[in-house]
Scaffold this motif. Structure first.
Motif, short mmCIF file in Angstrom:
data_model
loop_
_atom_site.label_atom_id
_atom_site.label_comp_id
_atom_site.label_asym_id
_atom_site.label_seq_id
_atom_site.Cartn_x
_atom_site.Cartn_y
_atom_site.Cartn_z
N LEU B 146 0.96 -1.13 -0.11
CA LEU B 146 0.05 0.13 0.00
C LEU B 146 1.04 1.28 0.13
CD1 LEU B 146 -2.56 -0.98 2.75
CD2 LEU B 146 -2.87 -0.94 0.20
N ASP B 147 0.40 2.23 -0.74
CA ASP B 147 1.07 3.50 -0.80
C ASP B 147 1.19 4.37 0.59
OD1 ASP B 147 -1.06 5.59 -2.79
OD2 ASP B 147 -1.58 4.44 -0.76
N GLN B 148 0.32 3.94 1.60
CA GLN B 148 0.13 4.65 2.84
C GLN B 148 0.31 3.65 3.74
OE1 GLN B 148 -3.63 6.71 3.30
NE2 GLN B 148 -3.56 7.32 0.97
N THR B 149 1.02 4.08 5.17
CA THR B 149 1.05 3.30 6.16
C THR B 149 -0.08 3.28 6.90
OG1 THR B 149 3.25 4.60 6.32
CG2 THR B 149 2.69 2.97 8.42
N ILE B 150 -0.61 2.18 7.55
CA ILE B 150 -1.76 1.91 8.44
C ILE B 150 -1.20 1.64 9.94
CG2 ILE B 150 -3.71 0.27 8.71
CD1 ILE B 150 -3.57 1.61 5.72
N ASP B 151 -1.75 2.36 10.66
CA ASP B 151 -1.22 2.21 12.14
C ASP B 151 -2.59 1.01 12.70
OD1 ASP B 151 -1.64 5.86 12.73
OD2 ASP B 151 0.19 4.35 12.11
N GLY B 152 -1.74 0.22 13.31
CA GLY B 152 -2.22 -0.92 14.12
C GLY B 152 -3.01 -0.65 15.23
N ILE B 153 -3.65 -1.58 15.70
CA ILE B 153 -4.34 -1.53 17.00
C ILE B 153 -3.86 -2.52 17.98
CG2 ILE B 153 -6.69 -1.67 18.03
CD1 ILE B 153 -7.83 -1.44 15.18
N THR B 154 -3.52 -2.22 19.07
CA THR B 154 -3.01 -3.06 20.25
C THR B 154 -3.90 -3.98 20.57
OG1 THR B 154 -1.86 -1.07 21.02
CG2 THR B 154 -1.80 -2.89 22.34
N GLY B 155 -3.52 -5.18 20.36
CA GLY B 155 -4.53 -6.40 20.82
C GLY B 155 -5.32 -6.89 19.80
N ALA B 156 -4.96 -6.19 18.23
CA ALA B 156 -5.58 -6.66 17.35
C ALA B 156 -4.70 -7.12 16.20
CB ALA B 156 -6.85 -5.77 16.97
N THR B 157 -3.43 -7.09 16.49
CA THR B 157 -2.32 -7.36 15.33
C THR B 157 -2.98 -8.44 14.32
OG1 THR B 157 -0.92 -7.07 17.27
CG2 THR B 157 0.01 -7.66 14.99
N LEU B 158 -3.32 -9.38 14.62
CA LEU B 158 -3.47 -10.46 13.57
C LEU B 158 -4.75 -10.02 12.88
CD1 LEU B 158 -2.90 -13.60 15.52
CD2 LEU B 158 -1.27 -12.26 13.95
N SER B 159 -5.55 -9.38 13.35
CA SER B 159 -6.98 -8.90 12.60
C SER B 159 -6.51 -7.71 11.76
CB SER B 159 -8.05 -8.40 13.28
OG SER B 159 -8.27 -9.50 14.47
N VAL B 160 -5.94 -6.76 12.25
CA VAL B 160 -5.16 -5.51 11.20
C VAL B 160 -4.43 -6.07 10.26
CG1 VAL B 160 -3.43 -3.89 11.52
CG2 VAL B 160 -5.12 -3.93 13.22
N ARG B 161 -3.43 -7.34 10.43
CA ARG B 161 -2.58 -7.86 9.36
C ARG B 161 -3.94 -8.52 8.33
NH1 ARG B 161 1.68 -11.53 12.11
NH2 ARG B 161 2.38 -9.47 12.97
N ALA B 162 -4.48 -9.06 8.76
CA ALA B 162 -5.63 -9.87 7.76
C ALA B 162 -6.33 -8.93 6.77
CB ALA B 162 -6.57 -10.60 8.50
N VAL B 163 -6.86 -7.71 7.62
CA VAL B 163 -7.59 -6.66 6.89
C VAL B 163 -6.41 -6.05 5.75
CG1 VAL B 163 -8.80 -4.74 7.26
CG2 VAL B 163 -9.26 -6.52 8.22
N THR B 164 -5.28 -5.83 6.28
CA THR B 164 -4.36 -4.91 5.29
C THR B 164 -4.08 -5.77 4.30
OG1 THR B 164 -3.52 -4.02 7.32
CG2 THR B 164 -2.15 -3.70 5.44
N LYS B 165 -3.94 -7.20 4.50
CA LYS B 165 -3.64 -8.02 3.16
C LYS B 165 -4.73 -8.01 2.27
CE LYS B 165 -0.63 -11.58 5.43
NZ LYS B 165 -0.71 -12.77 5.97
N VAL B 166 -5.72 -7.99 2.72
CA VAL B 166 -7.14 -7.89 2.01
C VAL B 166 -7.25 -6.71 1.08
CG1 VAL B 166 -9.63 -7.81 2.22
CG2 VAL B 166 -8.45 -9.83 3.15
N ALA B 167 -6.70 -5.62 1.58
CA ALA B 167 -6.85 -4.37 0.96
C ALA B 167 -5.84 -4.46 -0.32
CB ALA B 167 -6.30 -3.26 1.98
N ARG B 168 -4.71 -5.09 0.24
CA ARG B 168 -3.50 -5.07 -1.13
C ARG B 168 -4.20 -6.13 -2.12
NH1 ARG B 168 1.07 -7.28 2.59
NH2 ARG B 168 2.29 -7.47 0.47
N LEU B 169 -4.69 -7.14 -1.70
CA LEU B 169 -5.21 -8.04 -2.69
C LEU B 169 -6.43 -7.50 -3.59
CD1 LEU B 169 -5.45 -10.84 -3.49
CD2 LEU B 169 -6.89 -11.60 -1.78
N ALA B 170 -7.20 -6.97 -3.08
CA ALA B 170 -8.47 -6.28 -3.66
C ALA B 170 -8.00 -5.29 -4.65
CB ALA B 170 -9.37 -5.50 -2.75
N LEU B 171 -6.91 -4.36 -4.37
CA LEU B 171 -6.34 -3.52 -5.14
C LEU B 171 -5.57 -4.10 -6.30
CD1 LEU B 171 -4.91 -1.15 -2.86
CD2 LEU B 171 -6.40 -0.32 -4.60
#
Lengths: 263, 181
Positions: B146-171
């Motif tokens: 992604l061309d922007q940094t996504i800030d994570g959420i403490t305690g939700a690292t794996l969920s954040v990672r999954a959704v970020t991957k999905v965003a890249r995949l969709a693009l």
């Protein structure tokens, strides 16, 4: 003096007796402890966790019951699809399709497997292509009851009516022809043949040699009583070691006493 | 002073327990927030555009695997497209369960992102706009990041990672679908 000497001799005899009979009574369990301990020390090298146990009586001891094949449908070229242990299998490979199994057919090299709420499309290798969901509404009460074929088209009987799969497997559409022209699929595969294959594979998947050795070593193979028993063996082994040490020190103690007397 | 401390301890314990219970209840999520079709309709003025399918084969399959670090669960992905706008419903595992995410891409950038179903017991904070709005107007650089940094959420690292991957995949898939047209 003589009384002391007699008492001392008696005590040594008792100690020797204790050591001897302790040794014989725990010897078998000490050997089990030692052998299992040595093997477990080399779990990674021996890959104990990867070695499955196929023994029926051991599986029974662990309460691992082999499930039954619920349904099986044959496909061309001696292939088959079966429902076993809450999974769907294409031959011996688990596929990403949900149970219950309500039909399995092949058309144009795509295997279509019907569960209750969707059709699962897989390749002949068992790779998931896609799902065709019967009703996308959440908590839908509609379901598939059976699968059939009419003039080469795959048809499913559902609580929403008869539906057919379109040519490129992208959608379901209402099937307008008469019921009588549909050949409904029956459970066509010998469950015994499928059972033999899948049960043999299943039996190897639940219990590893590492698990059995760990339980033997800890005594857990005989449940909590076995654990306490092995604790007792360990305590008796300590007692044996101590008695052995004392007996080993006897000549030194004798010499020390003699030396003290001569002074 | 000691009496005061003793008096305040019990209510404090009860209050903490209450917060904990509420937290546990709130954390035990397995919810569908919106149906897939409704998400697509909402973003195409009420009409569902014609659905297409993209096959994950060849180079595309490898690129998808590179983004997700594993093959996508299916060989075929459904999408809806109208001009330069596309809608994707993609799933990726957070820790042990699938998270269903809807993504709208317009002219090569994410214009909307919504968590449609969350089945994990923790990490559900990703469904909130404060997190998802970070993805708006992001696009893909070098076909993977992604061309922007996504800030994570403490305690939700794996969920954040999954959704970020999905965003890249969709693009990635959107760009592939556009090239195919």
């Amino acid at each position: 003096m003589k009384v002391n000497k007699k008492r001392r001799k008696k005590n040594w005899a008792k100690l020797f007796f204790l050591h001897r009979y302790l040794g014989i009574s725990i010897s078998l369990f000490v050997i089990i402890l030692a052998v299992t301990g040595i093997l477990l020390n080399h779990t990674d090298t021996l890959e104990l966790h990867k070695r499955p146990i196929n023994s029926t009586w051991l599986m029974k001891l662990y309460g691992i019951k082999s499930p039954e094949v619920k349904k099986a449908y044959s496909l061309p070229n001696d292939n088959w699809v079966a429902e076993f242990a809450n999974y769907i299998y294409l031959e011996q490979k688990k596929v990403s399709c949900q149970t219950p199994l309500n039909g399995a057919m092949i058309k144009d090299k795509v295997i279509v497997i019907a569960s209750e709420k969707k059709l699962c499309l897989i390749t002949s290798n068992g790779d998931l292509i896609d799902y065709l969901v019967l009703d996308t509404a959440e908590n839908s009460k509609h379901y598939i009851t059976r699968m059939g074929r009419s003039d080469g088209e795959i048809v499913i009987d559902t609580t929403m009516g008869l539906l057919a799969v379109n040519a490129d497997y992208t959608a379901l559409f209402p099937f307008k022809k008469k019921l009588s022209v549909i050949e409904w699929q029956e459970i066509s595969m010998s469950l015994d043949k499928v059972s033999t294959v899948l049960k043999h594979q299943y039996q190897g998947s639940g219990l590893s040699l590492e698990r059995v050795l760990l339980d033997l070593h800890s005594g857990r193979i005989m449940t909590q009583q076995g654990v306490y028993f092995m604790d007792l063996v360990a305590i008796l082994l300590i007692l044996m070691t101590l008695s052995g040490l004392v007996m080993w020190a006897r000549p030194f103690l004798k010499r020390k006493r003699r030396h003290a007397k001569s002074k | 002073m000691t009496v005061l401390l003793k008096l305040s301890t019990r209510p404090f314990i009860y209050f903490s327990l209450l917060l904990l219970i509420m937290g546990i209840q709130n954390n035990s999520h397995a919810e569908v927030y919106k149906e897939n079709e409704l998400f697509v309709r909402e973003n195409f003025s009420g009409d569902l555009p014609v659905a297409n399918h993209i096959w994950l084969t060849g180079d595309l399959k490898n690129q998808v695997k590179a983004i997700l670090s594993h093959p996508y669960e299916k060989l075929r992905i459904k999408y809806w497209m109208n001009d330069n706008k596309s809608a994707w419903i993609l799933e990726e595992i957070g820790k042990v369960e699938f998270i269903t995410t809807g993504i709208i891409i317009d002219s090569g950038k994410i214009s909307k992102m919504e968590v449609l179903a969350f089945r994990e017991s923790r990490g559900w904070e990703i469904k909130y706009p404060f997190f998802l709005k970070q993805f708006i107007n992001t696009s893909l650089k070098n076909n993977t990041q992604l061309d922007q940094t996504i800030d994570g959420i403490t305690g939700a690292t794996l969920s954040v990672r999954a959704v970020t991957k999905v965003a890249r995949l969709a693009l990635l898939l959107h760009n592939h679908a556009i090239d195919k047209q």
